[in-house]
Design a protein around this motif. Structure first.
Motif, PDB file in Angstrom:
ATOM      1  N   GLU A  79       0.840  -1.212   0.000  1.00 62.55           N
ATOM      2  CA  GLU A  79       0.000   0.000   0.000  1.00 62.55           C
ATOM      3  C   GLU A  79       0.869   1.254   0.000  1.00 62.55           C
ATOM      4  O   GLU A  79       0.627   2.204  -0.753  1.00 62.55           O
ATOM      5  CB  GLU A  79      -0.919  -0.004   1.225  1.00 62.55           C
ATOM      6  N   GLU A  80       1.891   1.201   0.822  1.00 62.88           N
ATOM      7  CA  GLU A  80       2.790   2.373   0.944  1.00 62.88           C
ATOM      8  C   GLU A  80       3.465   2.667  -0.408  1.00 62.88           C
ATOM      9  O   GLU A  80       3.492   3.819  -0.873  1.00 62.88           O
ATOM     10  CB  GLU A  80       3.841   1.992   1.992  1.00 62.88           C
ATOM     11  N   VAL A  81       3.965   1.612  -1.055  1.00 58.32           N
ATOM     12  CA  VAL A  81       4.660   1.819  -2.342  1.00 58.32           C
ATOM     13  C   VAL A  81       3.669   2.298  -3.406  1.00 58.32           C
ATOM     14  O   VAL A  81       3.972   3.197  -4.208  1.00 58.32           O
ATOM     15  CB  VAL A  81       5.372   0.510  -2.792  1.00 58.32           C
ATOM     16  N   THR A  82       2.456   1.726  -3.405  1.00 61.28           N
ATOM     17  CA  THR A  82       1.449   2.139  -4.400  1.00 61.28           C
ATOM     18  C   THR A  82       1.123   3.629  -4.233  1.00 61.28           C
ATOM     19  O   THR A  82       1.087   4.386  -5.215  1.00 61.28           O
ATOM     20  CB  THR A  82       0.153   1.300  -4.221  1.00 61.28           C
ATOM     21  N   LEU A  83       0.917   4.048  -2.995  1.00 62.68           N
ATOM     22  CA  LEU A  83       0.593   5.460  -2.760  1.00 62.68           C
ATOM     23  C   LEU A  83       1.760   6.358  -3.164  1.00 62.68           C
ATOM     24  O   LEU A  83       1.571   7.407  -3.781  1.00 62.68           O
ATOM     25  CB  LEU A  83       0.244   5.685  -1.282  1.00 62.68           C
ATOM     26  N   TYR A  84       2.966   5.909  -2.834  1.00 59.82           N
ATOM     27  CA  TYR A  84       4.155   6.682  -3.203  1.00 59.82           C
ATOM     28  C   TYR A  84       4.223   6.844  -4.723  1.00 59.82           C
ATOM     29  O   TYR A  84       4.438   7.945  -5.238  1.00 59.82           O
ATOM     30  CB  TYR A  84       5.417   5.987  -2.666  1.00 59.82           C
ATOM     31  N   LEU A  85       4.007   5.752  -5.450  1.00 61.96           N
ATOM     32  CA  LEU A  85       4.115   5.815  -6.917  1.00 61.96           C
ATOM     33  C   LEU A  85       3.017   6.710  -7.500  1.00 61.96           C
ATOM     34  O   LEU A  85       3.267   7.492  -8.415  1.00 61.96           O
ATOM     35  CB  LEU A  85       4.033   4.405  -7.522  1.00 61.96           C
ATOM     36  N   LEU A  86       1.808   6.622  -6.937  1.00 67.00           N
ATOM     37  CA  LEU A  86       0.726   7.455  -7.478  1.00 67.00           C
ATOM     38  C   LEU A  86       0.907   8.931  -7.111  1.00 67.00           C
ATOM     39  O   LEU A  86       0.427   9.813  -7.811  1.00 67.00           O
ATOM     40  CB  LEU A  86      -0.641   6.937  -7.013  1.00 67.00           C
ATOM     41  N   ASP A  87       1.638   9.179  -6.038  1.00 71.03           N
ATOM     42  CA  ASP A  87       1.961  10.559  -5.660  1.00 71.03           C
ATOM     43  C   ASP A  87       2.833  11.244  -6.714  1.00 71.03           C
ATOM     44  O   ASP A  87       2.849  12.470  -6.816  1.00 71.03           O
ATOM     45  CB  ASP A  87       2.741  10.554  -4.342  1.00 71.03           C
ATOM     46  N   MET A  95      -1.219   9.729 -17.004  1.00 73.94           N
ATOM     47  CA  MET A  95      -0.044   8.883 -16.762  1.00 73.94           C
ATOM     48  C   MET A  95       0.005   7.744 -17.763  1.00 73.94           C
ATOM     49  O   MET A  95      -0.963   7.495 -18.481  1.00 73.94           O
ATOM     50  CB  MET A  95      -0.133   8.281 -15.353  1.00 73.94           C
ATOM     51  N   ASP A  96       1.160   7.066 -17.758  1.00 71.26           N
ATOM     52  CA  ASP A  96       1.232   5.768 -18.435  1.00 71.26           C
ATOM     53  C   ASP A  96       1.221   4.743 -17.304  1.00 71.26           C
ATOM     54  O   ASP A  96       2.165   4.674 -16.517  1.00 71.26           O
ATOM     55  CB  ASP A  96       2.528   5.667 -19.260  1.00 71.26           C
ATOM     56  N   LEU A  97       0.148   3.987 -17.217  1.00 75.13           N
ATOM     57  CA  LEU A  97      -0.014   3.072 -16.090  1.00 75.13           C
ATOM     58  C   LEU A  97       1.182   2.125 -15.938  1.00 75.13           C
ATOM     59  O   LEU A  97       1.621   1.827 -14.832  1.00 75.13           O
ATOM     60  CB  LEU A  97      -1.299   2.254 -16.247  1.00 75.13           C
ATOM     61  N   VAL A  98       1.719   1.663 -17.078  1.00 73.38           N
ATOM     62  CA  VAL A  98       2.825   0.693 -17.010  1.00 73.38           C
ATOM     63  C   VAL A  98       4.045   1.358 -16.383  1.00 73.38           C
ATOM     64  O   VAL A  98       4.677   0.813 -15.476  1.00 73.38           O
ATOM     65  CB  VAL A  98       3.171   0.160 -18.433  1.00 73.38           C
ATOM     66  N   HIS A  99       4.359   2.547 -16.849  1.00 71.93           N
ATOM     67  CA  HIS A  99       5.545   3.254 -16.376  1.00 71.93           C
ATOM     68  C   HIS A  99       5.371   3.731 -14.929  1.00 71.93           C
ATOM     69  O   HIS A  99       6.286   3.635 -14.114  1.00 71.93           O
ATOM     70  CB  HIS A  99       5.816   4.440 -17.315  1.00 71.93           C
ATOM     71  N   GLY A 103       4.534  -1.286 -13.682  1.00 74.01           N
ATOM     72  CA  GLY A 103       5.915  -1.759 -13.873  1.00 74.01           C
ATOM     73  C   GLY A 103       6.710  -1.741 -12.569  1.00 74.01           C
ATOM     74  O   GLY A 103       7.199  -2.781 -12.112  1.00 74.01           O
ATOM     75  N   PRO A 104       6.822  -0.566 -11.931  1.00 74.86           N
ATOM     76  CA  PRO A 104       7.690  -0.502 -10.738  1.00 74.86           C
ATOM     77  C   PRO A 104       7.182  -1.258  -9.511  1.00 74.86           C
ATOM     78  O   PRO A 104       7.991  -1.793  -8.754  1.00 74.86           O
ATOM     79  CB  PRO A 104       7.788   0.996 -10.433  1.00 74.86           C
ATOM     80  N   LEU A 105       5.858  -1.344  -9.309  1.00 77.67           N
ATOM     81  CA  LEU A 105       5.358  -1.941  -8.052  1.00 77.67           C
ATOM     82  C   LEU A 105       5.905  -3.363  -7.787  1.00 77.67           C
ATOM     83  O   LEU A 105       6.523  -3.602  -6.739  1.00 77.67           O
ATOM     84  CB  LEU A 105       3.820  -1.908  -8.022  1.00 77.67           C
ATOM     85  N   PRO A 106       5.736  -4.316  -8.731  1.00 83.74           N
ATOM     86  CA  PRO A 106       6.237  -5.670  -8.433  1.00 83.74           C
ATOM     87  C   PRO A 106       7.754  -5.715  -8.244  1.00 83.74           C
ATOM     88  O   PRO A 106       8.247  -6.479  -7.413  1.00 83.74           O
ATOM     89  CB  PRO A 106       5.843  -6.501  -9.658  1.00 83.74           C
ATOM     90  N   VAL A 107       8.480  -4.880  -8.987  1.00 82.79           N
ATOM     91  CA  VAL A 107       9.949  -4.903  -8.864  1.00 82.79           C
ATOM     92  C   VAL A 107      10.372  -4.425  -7.477  1.00 82.79           C
ATOM     93  O   VAL A 107      11.249  -5.023  -6.837  1.00 82.79           O
ATOM     94  CB  VAL A 107      10.622  -4.014  -9.937  1.00 82.79           C
ATOM     95  N   ILE A 108       9.742  -3.351  -7.018  1.00 87.81           N
ATOM     96  CA  ILE A 108      10.113  -2.810  -5.705  1.00 87.81           C
ATOM     97  C   ILE A 108       9.805  -3.847  -4.619  1.00 87.81           C
ATOM     98  O   ILE A 108      10.611  -4.078  -3.714  1.00 87.81           O
ATOM     99  CB  ILE A 108       9.385  -1.472  -5.429  1.00 87.81           C
TER     100      ILE A 108
END
Ligand code: HEM
Length: 363
Positions: A79-87, A95-99, A103-108
């Motif tokens: 949740e924390e990473v998702t919110l950070y990325l959407l921020d 946005m480009d959802l993949v970019h 893309g980044p969520l599973p890698v992080i």
């Protein structure tokens, strides 16, 4: 194909194709007849290409890191990473959802599980993408270029992990690499090579697949406003949306096996040592198994799709992929009043017959 040639031999590719749910299910359920030991480059030596008894022992060992309980503990982080990325998305919400997210969520998250330092994440993402990169087109040169890129990516990642493995050997931490280094099978520790191939497997098996699951779900919601509305007004339906996306747009379209002896599948005799491709994408739309298979609906009571495989090799990361997708979708729907594709954009498919997804999803 399902009706006319449910099991067929393709001369050009020298393999058998299997299209019906019942036959695909039968093959995946029978590792004694259908082996997973197949040459597959980067993944050789990993549990994905192992048969019992070695597979059973290795899998039991790594299973601990992926139990539903262990994964639930990751929820806050996801949740924390998702919110950070959407921020990071601009004020207008374009946005480009993949970019930006998928893309980044599973890698992080996988980097976190493995114990990769945060400062190396971008590097890590670049090279893990290269590992699964497809060819630009069907030409020989494109395939050669892809093979070369993958080889370089694989060498880089291996060198990178080797360094972390050596560090953790001396100073263990609470991450998966340290757990694998300490674990024993029949009193014997895993070799560094075995720990290494497991790390590479997680990257290859877990990243692009989860990216595509999230992207495919959002893509579907932009194509079907009704489904978006149903999910938006009833967020507890999100797990059903994730399962239906898996069935309808499976990130992995097919699973390979090799026959261990002469077998019969769907009335055809297949000799020992033949390659068999189980078309999950077709099995998931088999009218003998699913009512109205070509309709995307959140109303299915049961959804026994085969997108995570079946049997002893059933995806180890399934609870994690499901949770990441659920968190991403709930957060997107709660943050944005509308999810809409950018008009006039043509979506470009990922150029691989085995992967279903798009390169970019502008929203
Ligand atoms: C196995 C699909 C996410 C780790 C598999 C298999 C499939 C699959 C079809 C079975 C292959 C076979 O039978 O030969 C997917 C999809 C995902 C996903 C569609 C996302 C939507 C993940 C994640 C991880 C992961 C996030 C880990 C971080 C694995 C591993 C195996 C596996 C380790 C091998 C299990 C074994 O051989 O016993 N996956 N996967 N996967 N997956 Fe996933």
């Amino acid at each position: 194909l399902r009706q006319k040639t449910p099991v067929r031999y393709d001369e050009a590719r020298s393999c058998w194709d299997v299209f019906r749910y019942e036959d695909v299910h039968y093959i995946l359920k029978n590792p004694k007849l259908f082996s997973s030991e197949r040459g597959s480059g980067t993944l050789q030596g990993s549990i994905l290409t192992m048969d019992p008894p070695r597979h059973t022992k290795m899998r039991n060992l790594v299973n601990k890191a992926f139990t539903p309980k262990a994964v639930k503990d990751l929820k806050n982080k996801i949740e924390e990473v998702t919110l950070y990325l959407l921020d990071q998305v601009n004020e207008k919400g374009t946005m480009d959802l993949v970019h930006n997210l998928a893309g980044p969520l599973p890698v992080i998250i996988i980097a976190e599980l493995l114990g990769v330092p945060a400062k190396d994440r971008d590097l890590f993402k670049t090279y893990s993408d290269v590992l699964v990169a497809g060819a630009k087109d069907n030409s020989n040169e494109a395939f050669q270029r892809m093979a070369q890129k993958r080889k370089e990516g694989s060498e880089f990642i291996k060198e990178y992990f080797k360094k972390i493995i050596l560090e953790r050997k001396v100073n263990p931490e609470e991450d998966l690499i340290s757990l694998l280094l300490a674990a024993k099978i029949d009193g014997e520790k895993l070799t560094e090579e075995e720990v290494l191939s497991f790390c590479v497997l997680l990257l290859v098996a877990g990243n692009e697949t989860t990216t595509n699951l999230i992207t495919n779900a959002v893509r579907y919601m932009t194509e079907d406003k009704n489904i978006q509305e149903q999910a938006r007004t009833n967020l507890p339906l999100i797990p059903k949306l994730v399962e239906e996306t898996l069935r309808f747009y499976p990130p992995i379209q097919a699973i390979g096996r090799v026959t261990k002896e002469q077998v019969k599948v769907g009335g055809k005799t297949i000799q020992k040592g033949e390659q068999v491709i189980c078309w999950v994408a077709s099995a998931n739309r088999d009218e003998q198994k699913f009512a109205e298979p070509d309709r995307f609906t959140l109303e299915r009571k049961l959804n026994p799709h085969l997108s995570f495989g079946f049997g002893i090799h059933f995806c180890l990361g399934a609870p994690l992929a499901r949770l990441e997708a659920e968190v991403a979708l709930v957060t997107l729907l709660s943050t944005f009043a509308k999810l809409e594709g950018v008009k006039g954009t043509e979506l470009e498919a990922i150029p691989s017959p085995f992967v279903f997804g798009v390169k970019r999803l502008p929203l």
